[in-house]
Design an enzyme around this catalytic site. Sequence first.
Site, PDB file in Angstrom:
ATOM      1  N   LYS A  64     -42.800 -26.950   6.194  1.00 49.16           N
ATOM      2  CA  LYS A  64     -43.711 -26.398   7.219  1.00 49.16           C
ATOM      3  C   LYS A  64     -44.232 -25.002   6.888  1.00 49.16           C
ATOM      4  O   LYS A  64     -45.348 -24.660   7.275  1.00 49.16           O
ATOM      5  CB  LYS A  64     -43.017 -26.398   8.583  1.00 49.16           C
TER       6      LYS A  64
ATOM      7  N   ASP B 234     -46.716 -28.695  17.681  1.00 47.87           N
ATOM      8  CA  ASP B 234     -45.456 -28.843  18.434  1.00 47.87           C
ATOM      9  C   ASP B 234     -45.551 -28.208  19.824  1.00 47.87           C
ATOM     10  O   ASP B 234     -45.043 -28.762  20.799  1.00 47.87           O
ATOM     11  CB  ASP B 234     -44.282 -28.213  17.664  1.00 47.87           C
TER      12      ASP B 234
HETATM   13  P1  NAP Z   1     -32.948 -26.045  13.505  1.00 49.71           P
HETATM   14  O1  NAP Z   1     -34.026 -25.132  13.027  1.00 49.71           O
HETATM   15  O2  NAP Z   1     -31.953 -26.596  12.549  1.00 49.71           O
HETATM   16  O3  NAP Z   1     -32.144 -25.270  14.678  1.00 49.71           O
HETATM   17  C1  NAP Z   1     -30.981 -25.833  15.243  1.00 49.71           C
HETATM   18  C2  NAP Z   1     -30.591 -25.036  16.494  1.00 49.71           C
HETATM   19  O4  NAP Z   1     -29.413 -25.637  17.052  1.00 49.71           O
HETATM   20  C3  NAP Z   1     -30.238 -23.578  16.202  1.00 49.71           C
HETATM   21  O5  NAP Z   1     -30.601 -22.794  17.312  1.00 49.71           O
HETATM   22  C4  NAP Z   1     -28.716 -23.645  16.031  1.00 49.71           C
HETATM   23  O6  NAP Z   1     -28.052 -22.434  16.307  1.00 49.71           O
HETATM   24  C5  NAP Z   1     -28.372 -24.657  17.106  1.00 49.71           C
HETATM   25  N1  NAP Z   1     -27.073 -25.268  16.835  1.00 49.71           N
HETATM   26  C6  NAP Z   1     -26.786 -26.179  15.873  1.00 49.71           C
HETATM   27  N2  NAP Z   1     -25.454 -26.488  15.903  1.00 49.71           N
HETATM   28  C7  NAP Z   1     -24.928 -25.737  16.917  1.00 49.71           C
HETATM   29  C8  NAP Z   1     -23.596 -25.601  17.440  1.00 49.71           C
HETATM   30  N3  NAP Z   1     -22.582 -26.321  16.957  1.00 49.71           N
HETATM   31  N4  NAP Z   1     -23.416 -24.758  18.493  1.00 49.71           N
HETATM   32  C9  NAP Z   1     -24.442 -24.031  19.002  1.00 49.71           C
HETATM   33  N5  NAP Z   1     -25.721 -24.119  18.522  1.00 49.71           N
HETATM   34  C10 NAP Z   1     -25.947 -24.953  17.504  1.00 49.71           C
HETATM   35  O7  NAP Z   1     -33.576 -27.317  14.248  1.00 49.71           O
HETATM   36  P2  NAP Z   1     -34.977 -27.423  15.016  1.00 49.71           P
HETATM   37  O8  NAP Z   1     -36.004 -27.907  14.077  1.00 49.71           O
HETATM   38  O9  NAP Z   1     -35.206 -26.156  15.760  1.00 49.71           O
HETATM   39  O10 NAP Z   1     -34.678 -28.631  16.034  1.00 49.71           O
HETATM   40  C11 NAP Z   1     -33.807 -28.494  17.128  1.00 49.71           C
HETATM   41  C12 NAP Z   1     -33.701 -29.825  17.865  1.00 49.71           C
HETATM   42  O11 NAP Z   1     -34.966 -30.160  18.418  1.00 49.71           O
HETATM   43  C13 NAP Z   1     -33.300 -30.997  16.961  1.00 49.71           C
HETATM   44  O12 NAP Z   1     -32.416 -31.808  17.674  1.00 49.71           O
HETATM   45  C14 NAP Z   1     -34.601 -31.727  16.714  1.00 49.71           C
HETATM   46  O13 NAP Z   1     -34.400 -33.104  16.505  1.00 49.71           O
HETATM   47  C15 NAP Z   1     -35.319 -31.487  18.046  1.00 49.71           C
HETATM   48  N6  NAP Z   1     -36.782 -31.554  17.915  1.00 49.71           N
HETATM   49  C16 NAP Z   1     -37.446 -32.456  18.661  1.00 49.71           C
HETATM   50  C17 NAP Z   1     -38.825 -32.518  18.598  1.00 49.71           C
HETATM   51  C18 NAP Z   1     -39.554 -33.512  19.440  1.00 49.71           C
HETATM   52  O14 NAP Z   1     -40.721 -33.811  19.127  1.00 49.71           O
HETATM   53  N7  NAP Z   1     -38.968 -34.008  20.516  1.00 49.71           N
HETATM   54  C19 NAP Z   1     -39.531 -31.655  17.727  1.00 49.71           C
HETATM   55  C20 NAP Z   1     -38.809 -30.741  16.958  1.00 49.71           C
HETATM   56  C21 NAP Z   1     -37.429 -30.688  17.071  1.00 49.71           C
HETATM   57  P3  NAP Z   1     -27.738 -21.403  15.106  1.00 49.71           P
HETATM   58  O15 NAP Z   1     -28.999 -20.625  14.886  1.00 49.71           O
HETATM   59  O16 NAP Z   1     -26.622 -20.574  15.634  1.00 49.71           O
HETATM   60  O17 NAP Z   1     -27.347 -22.215  13.901  1.00 49.71           O
END
Ligand code: NAP
Length: 284
Positions: free
Chosen positions: A77, A114
Amino acid sequence: MNQTNTTAPFQTPKLAAVLGHPIAQSKSPLMHGHWLKKNQISGDYFAIDIAPARFSETVRMLFDLGFSGFNVTIPHKEQALAFADNITPRAQRIGASNTLIKKDNGNINADNTDSYGFMANLTSKSTTWQPSAGPSLVLGAGGAARAILVALLDAGVPKIYLCNRTRSRAEDLAADISDCIEVIDWQHKEDVLPDAFTVVNATSLGMTGKPALEFDLTNVNPDALVTDLIYAPLETQFLKDARARGCEVVSGIGMLLHQGVPGFEAWFGSRPAVDEDLEALVLT
Ligand code: NAP
Protein backbone atom coordinates in the site's frame (compact mmCIF):
# COMPACT_ATOMS: atom_id res chain seq x y z
CA MET A 1 -28.25 -2.78 -50.69
CA ASN A 2 -28.47 -1.76 -47.06
CA GLN A 3 -27.41 -4.37 -44.54
CA THR A 4 -28.39 -4.23 -40.87
CA ASN A 5 -25.61 -5.28 -38.57
CA THR A 6 -27.20 -6.96 -35.53
CA THR A 7 -24.00 -7.92 -33.73
CA ALA A 8 -22.80 -5.60 -30.99
CA PRO A 9 -19.54 -3.80 -31.74
CA PHE A 10 -16.52 -5.62 -30.32
CA GLN A 11 -15.23 -4.03 -27.16
CA THR A 12 -11.77 -4.69 -25.83
CA PRO A 13 -12.28 -6.41 -22.45
CA LYS A 14 -11.24 -4.20 -19.55
CA LEU A 15 -8.83 -5.67 -17.03
CA ALA A 16 -8.13 -5.05 -13.36
CA ALA A 17 -6.56 -7.04 -10.51
CA VAL A 18 -5.77 -7.13 -6.83
CA LEU A 19 -2.05 -7.08 -6.03
CA GLY A 20 -0.67 -8.46 -2.77
CA HIS A 21 1.78 -10.85 -1.20
CA PRO A 22 0.24 -13.29 -0.31
CA ILE A 23 -3.01 -12.85 -2.23
CA ALA A 24 -4.85 -16.20 -2.24
CA GLN A 25 -7.05 -15.11 0.71
CA SER A 26 -8.42 -12.04 -1.11
CA LYS A 27 -12.19 -11.78 -1.57
CA SER A 28 -11.78 -9.07 -4.23
CA PRO A 29 -11.86 -11.40 -7.30
CA LEU A 30 -15.17 -12.85 -6.05
CA MET A 31 -16.65 -9.40 -5.56
CA HIS A 32 -15.49 -7.85 -8.80
CA GLY A 33 -16.30 -11.02 -10.76
CA HIS A 34 -19.86 -10.82 -9.41
CA TRP A 35 -20.17 -7.16 -10.41
CA LEU A 36 -18.78 -7.80 -13.91
CA LYS A 37 -21.33 -10.56 -14.47
CA LYS A 38 -24.23 -8.64 -12.96
CA ASN A 39 -23.49 -5.54 -15.06
CA GLN A 40 -22.76 -7.63 -18.20
CA ILE A 41 -19.39 -5.98 -18.64
CA SER A 42 -16.77 -7.47 -20.91
CA GLY A 43 -13.78 -7.67 -18.62
CA ASP A 44 -11.80 -9.68 -16.11
CA TYR A 45 -10.41 -9.24 -12.61
CA PHE A 46 -7.43 -11.25 -11.37
CA ALA A 47 -5.49 -11.84 -8.16
CA ILE A 48 -1.75 -11.37 -8.70
CA ASP A 49 0.95 -12.17 -6.16
CA ILE A 50 3.89 -9.78 -6.44
CA ALA A 51 7.01 -9.90 -4.27
CA PRO A 52 7.66 -6.45 -2.73
CA ALA A 53 11.00 -5.98 -4.54
CA ARG A 54 9.26 -6.39 -7.94
CA PHE A 55 6.21 -4.22 -7.28
CA SER A 56 6.98 -1.18 -9.45
CA GLU A 57 8.34 -3.03 -12.49
CA THR A 58 5.43 -5.51 -12.45
CA VAL A 59 2.78 -2.82 -12.09
CA ARG A 60 4.36 -0.81 -14.93
CA MET A 61 4.35 -3.93 -17.13
CA LEU A 62 0.70 -4.69 -16.30
CA PHE A 63 -0.35 -1.13 -17.15
CA ASP A 64 1.57 -1.44 -20.44
CA LEU A 65 -0.36 -4.63 -21.15
CA GLY A 66 -3.61 -2.67 -20.90
CA PHE A 67 -4.80 -3.03 -17.30
CA SER A 68 -7.12 -0.20 -16.21
CA GLY A 69 -6.05 -0.35 -12.58
CA PHE A 70 -5.57 -2.32 -9.39
CA ASN A 71 -6.62 -2.89 -5.85
CA VAL A 72 -3.53 -3.00 -3.70
CA THR A 73 -3.23 -4.83 -0.42
CA ILE A 74 -0.58 -5.79 2.15
CA PRO A 75 2.39 -5.23 1.84
CA HIS A 76 2.22 -2.88 -1.17
CA LYS A 77 0.00 0.00 0.00
CA GLU A 78 2.86 2.45 0.61
CA GLN A 79 4.70 1.46 -2.59
CA ALA A 80 1.48 2.06 -4.53
CA LEU A 81 1.41 5.63 -3.24
CA ALA A 82 5.02 6.20 -4.34
CA PHE A 83 4.28 4.68 -7.77
CA ALA A 84 1.49 7.11 -8.68
CA ASP A 85 1.63 10.39 -10.60
CA ASN A 86 -1.26 11.85 -8.59
CA ILE A 87 -2.50 11.10 -5.11
CA THR A 88 -5.99 11.88 -3.83
CA PRO A 89 -6.11 14.00 -0.65
CA ARG A 90 -7.57 11.12 1.37
CA ALA A 91 -4.84 8.70 0.25
CA GLN A 92 -2.27 11.36 1.11
CA ARG A 93 -3.69 11.77 4.61
CA ILE A 94 -3.99 8.01 5.17
CA GLY A 95 -0.43 7.56 3.88
CA ALA A 96 -1.27 4.48 1.82
CA SER A 97 -3.14 3.56 -1.37
CA ASN A 98 -5.44 0.59 -1.97
CA THR A 99 -6.62 1.64 -5.44
CA LEU A 100 -4.61 2.58 -8.56
CA ILE A 101 -6.43 4.01 -11.57
CA LYS A 102 -5.03 4.77 -15.03
CA LYS A 103 -6.52 8.03 -16.25
CA ASP A 104 -7.29 8.87 -19.91
CA ASN A 105 -4.08 10.95 -20.17
CA GLY A 106 -2.03 7.92 -19.04
CA ASN A 107 -1.34 9.24 -15.54
CA ILE A 108 -1.71 6.87 -12.60
CA ASN A 109 -3.95 8.03 -9.78
CA ALA A 110 -3.57 6.59 -6.25
CA ASP A 111 -6.65 6.60 -4.05
CA ASN A 112 -7.51 5.05 -0.71
CA THR A 113 -11.11 3.86 -0.51
CA ASP A 114 -10.98 2.31 2.99
CA SER A 115 -12.27 5.48 4.67
CA TYR A 116 -15.03 5.71 2.05
CA GLY A 117 -15.90 2.01 2.59
CA PHE A 118 -16.02 2.42 6.37
CA MET A 119 -18.30 5.44 6.16
CA ALA A 120 -20.56 4.02 3.43
CA ASN A 121 -21.01 0.91 5.57
CA LEU A 122 -22.10 2.90 8.63
CA THR A 123 -24.39 5.28 6.78
CA SER A 124 -26.04 2.47 4.78
CA LYS A 125 -26.66 0.31 7.86
CA SER A 126 -27.69 3.00 10.35
CA THR A 127 -30.40 5.59 9.91
CA THR A 128 -29.81 7.31 13.23
CA TRP A 129 -26.02 7.59 13.56
CA GLN A 130 -24.82 11.18 13.88
CA PRO A 131 -21.01 11.46 13.71
CA SER A 132 -21.16 14.93 15.24
CA ALA A 133 -23.14 13.72 18.29
CA GLY A 134 -19.97 13.32 20.35
CA PRO A 135 -16.54 11.74 20.67
CA SER A 136 -15.51 8.41 19.16
CA LEU A 137 -13.37 5.71 20.70
CA VAL A 138 -11.08 3.85 18.27
CA LEU A 139 -9.16 0.74 19.33
CA GLY A 140 -6.06 0.01 17.24
CA ALA A 141 -3.36 2.04 15.50
CA GLY A 142 -2.49 -0.09 12.47
CA GLY A 143 -3.10 0.59 8.78
CA ALA A 144 -6.87 0.24 9.06
CA ALA A 145 -7.11 2.56 12.07
CA ARG A 146 -5.45 5.34 10.05
CA ALA A 147 -8.23 5.22 7.47
CA ILE A 148 -10.90 5.12 10.20
CA LEU A 149 -9.49 8.20 11.95
CA VAL A 150 -9.52 10.16 8.69
CA ALA A 151 -13.06 8.97 7.89
CA LEU A 152 -14.45 9.89 11.31
CA LEU A 153 -12.84 13.34 11.38
CA ASP A 154 -14.01 14.09 7.83
CA ALA A 155 -17.54 13.04 8.81
CA GLY A 156 -17.58 15.60 11.63
CA VAL A 157 -16.66 13.62 14.75
CA PRO A 158 -15.46 16.38 17.12
CA LYS A 159 -12.94 14.31 19.11
CA ILE A 160 -11.42 10.83 19.01
CA TYR A 161 -10.04 8.79 21.88
CA LEU A 162 -7.39 6.53 20.38
CA CYS A 163 -6.25 3.48 22.27
CA ASN A 164 -3.64 0.96 21.21
CA ARG A 165 -1.68 -1.77 22.98
CA THR A 166 1.53 -0.08 21.81
CA ARG A 167 0.88 3.48 22.96
CA SER A 168 3.73 5.01 20.92
CA ARG A 169 2.10 3.82 17.70
CA ALA A 170 -1.12 5.64 18.64
CA GLU A 171 0.85 8.76 19.55
CA ASP A 172 2.60 8.75 16.16
CA LEU A 173 -0.74 8.39 14.41
CA ALA A 174 -2.36 11.21 16.40
CA ALA A 175 0.61 13.50 15.72
CA ASP A 176 0.35 12.73 12.01
CA ILE A 177 -3.39 13.18 11.63
CA SER A 178 -5.02 15.67 14.02
CA ASP A 179 -4.82 17.32 17.40
CA CYS A 180 -8.48 16.33 17.91
CA ILE A 181 -7.16 12.84 18.75
CA GLU A 182 -6.42 12.06 22.41
CA VAL A 183 -4.34 8.97 23.09
CA ILE A 184 -5.33 6.89 26.10
CA ASP A 185 -3.65 3.88 27.68
CA TRP A 186 -4.78 0.41 26.60
CA GLN A 187 -5.59 -0.52 30.21
CA HIS A 188 -7.89 2.54 30.48
CA LYS A 189 -9.88 1.89 27.31
CA GLU A 190 -13.16 1.37 29.20
CA ASP A 191 -12.88 4.68 31.09
CA VAL A 192 -14.08 6.87 28.21
CA LEU A 193 -16.97 4.57 27.18
CA PRO A 194 -19.78 6.67 28.74
CA ASP A 195 -18.56 9.64 26.65
CA ALA A 196 -18.27 7.83 23.30
CA PHE A 197 -21.02 7.94 20.64
CA THR A 198 -19.11 5.80 18.16
CA VAL A 199 -16.94 2.87 19.23
CA VAL A 200 -14.72 1.12 16.68
CA ASN A 201 -12.61 -2.02 16.96
CA ALA A 202 -9.81 -1.56 14.42
CA THR A 203 -7.53 -4.17 16.01
CA SER A 204 -7.27 -7.75 14.80
CA LEU A 205 -8.51 -9.01 18.20
CA GLY A 206 -11.67 -11.09 18.03
CA MET A 207 -11.03 -12.34 14.50
CA THR A 208 -11.29 -16.09 13.94
CA GLY A 209 -7.93 -17.59 14.93
CA LYS A 210 -6.78 -14.49 16.88
CA PRO A 211 -6.98 -13.78 20.62
CA ALA A 212 -10.25 -12.38 21.99
CA LEU A 213 -10.81 -8.67 22.47
CA GLU A 214 -11.21 -8.33 26.22
CA PHE A 215 -13.32 -5.23 26.57
CA ASP A 216 -15.87 -4.63 29.31
CA LEU A 217 -18.82 -2.77 27.81
CA THR A 218 -20.71 -2.31 31.09
CA ASN A 219 -20.44 1.48 30.87
CA VAL A 220 -21.09 1.87 27.14
CA ASN A 221 -23.53 4.62 26.18
CA PRO A 222 -26.61 2.71 24.88
CA ASP A 223 -27.03 5.43 22.23
CA ALA A 224 -23.57 4.67 20.84
CA LEU A 225 -23.04 2.97 17.49
CA VAL A 226 -20.54 0.13 17.88
CA THR A 227 -18.70 -1.28 14.89
CA ASP A 228 -15.99 -3.85 14.27
CA LEU A 229 -13.79 -3.95 11.17
CA ILE A 230 -13.65 -7.72 11.53
CA TYR A 231 -16.12 -9.76 9.48
CA ALA A 232 -14.96 -13.30 10.36
CA PRO A 233 -16.92 -14.05 12.46
CA LEU A 234 -19.64 -11.85 11.03
CA GLU A 235 -20.77 -10.83 14.50
CA THR A 236 -17.84 -10.72 16.91
CA GLN A 237 -18.21 -11.16 20.67
CA PHE A 238 -17.55 -7.41 20.94
CA LEU A 239 -20.61 -6.68 18.78
CA LYS A 240 -22.71 -9.27 20.62
CA ASP A 241 -21.85 -7.61 23.96
CA ALA A 242 -22.66 -4.16 22.56
CA ARG A 243 -25.98 -5.37 21.16
CA ALA A 244 -26.86 -6.88 24.57
CA ARG A 245 -26.31 -3.40 26.07
CA GLY A 246 -28.81 -1.85 23.64
CA CYS A 247 -26.29 -0.36 21.18
CA GLU A 248 -26.73 -0.33 17.44
CA VAL A 249 -24.01 -2.55 15.93
CA VAL A 250 -22.47 -2.75 12.44
CA SER A 251 -20.21 -5.57 11.22
CA GLY A 252 -17.10 -5.02 9.08
CA ILE A 253 -18.32 -6.92 6.02
CA GLY A 254 -19.96 -3.84 4.50
CA MET A 255 -16.69 -1.91 4.67
CA LEU A 256 -15.00 -4.59 2.59
CA LEU A 257 -17.77 -4.47 -0.02
CA HIS A 258 -18.13 -0.68 -0.22
CA GLN A 259 -14.38 -0.01 -0.47
CA GLY A 260 -14.41 -1.85 -3.83
CA VAL A 261 -17.04 0.41 -5.41
CA PRO A 262 -14.93 3.46 -6.49
CA GLY A 263 -12.27 1.26 -8.14
CA PHE A 264 -14.80 -0.83 -10.07
CA GLU A 265 -16.58 2.29 -11.29
CA ALA A 266 -13.32 3.88 -12.47
CA TRP A 267 -12.00 0.74 -14.26
CA PHE A 268 -15.19 -0.68 -15.71
CA GLY A 269 -17.36 2.45 -16.13
CA SER A 270 -20.37 1.38 -14.10
CA ARG A 271 -21.16 1.97 -10.42
CA PRO A 272 -21.84 -1.45 -8.84
CA ALA A 273 -24.41 -2.20 -6.16
CA VAL A 274 -23.58 -3.44 -2.68
CA ASP A 275 -26.48 -5.73 -1.86
CA GLU A 276 -27.39 -8.85 0.08
CA ASP A 277 -26.50 -11.15 -2.84
CA LEU A 278 -22.95 -9.84 -2.84
CA GLU A 279 -22.66 -10.05 0.95
CA ALA A 280 -23.89 -13.67 0.92
CA LEU A 281 -21.46 -14.56 -1.88
CA VAL A 282 -18.46 -13.06 -0.10
CA LEU A 283 -19.38 -14.68 3.20
CA THR A 284 -19.66 -18.20 1.80
P1 NAP B 1 -2.35 -4.09 11.54
O1 NAP B 1 -1.77 -2.91 10.84
O2 NAP B 1 -1.58 -5.36 11.64
O3 NAP B 1 -2.74 -3.63 13.04
C1 NAP B 1 -3.20 -4.56 13.99
C2 NAP B 1 -3.74 -3.82 15.21
O4 NAP B 1 -4.21 -4.79 16.16
C3 NAP B 1 -2.69 -2.98 15.94
O5 NAP B 1 -3.32 -1.85 16.50
C4 NAP B 1 -2.20 -3.95 17.02
O6 NAP B 1 -1.66 -3.32 18.16
C5 NAP B 1 -3.51 -4.62 17.39
N1 NAP B 1 -3.26 -5.91 18.03
C6 NAP B 1 -2.84 -7.05 17.43
N2 NAP B 1 -2.68 -8.04 18.36
C7 NAP B 1 -3.02 -7.47 19.55
C8 NAP B 1 -3.05 -7.98 20.90
N3 NAP B 1 -2.75 -9.25 21.17
N4 NAP B 1 -3.47 -7.14 21.88
C9 NAP B 1 -3.79 -5.85 21.61
N5 NAP B 1 -3.75 -5.32 20.35
C10 NAP B 1 -3.38 -6.12 19.35
O7 NAP B 1 -3.75 -4.50 10.89
P2 NAP B 1 -4.80 -3.56 10.12
O8 NAP B 1 -4.51 -3.62 8.67
O9 NAP B 1 -4.85 -2.25 10.81
O10 NAP B 1 -6.17 -4.37 10.35
C11 NAP B 1 -6.79 -4.46 11.61
C12 NAP B 1 -8.04 -5.33 11.50
O11 NAP B 1 -8.98 -4.71 10.64
C13 NAP B 1 -7.76 -6.72 10.91
O12 NAP B 1 -8.53 -7.65 11.61
C14 NAP B 1 -8.25 -6.61 9.48
O13 NAP B 1 -8.70 -7.84 8.98
C15 NAP B 1 -9.42 -5.63 9.65
N6 NAP B 1 -9.71 -4.88 8.42
C16 NAP B 1 -10.94 -4.99 7.89
C17 NAP B 1 -11.27 -4.26 6.76
C18 NAP B 1 -12.64 -4.37 6.19
O14 NAP B 1 -12.82 -4.02 5.01
N7 NAP B 1 -13.63 -4.78 6.96
C19 NAP B 1 -10.29 -3.44 6.14
C20 NAP B 1 -9.02 -3.37 6.71
C21 NAP B 1 -8.74 -4.09 7.86
P3 NAP B 1 -0.08 -3.05 18.25
O15 NAP B 1 0.18 -1.79 17.47
O16 NAP B 1 0.18 -2.90 19.71
O17 NAP B 1 0.62 -4.24 17.65
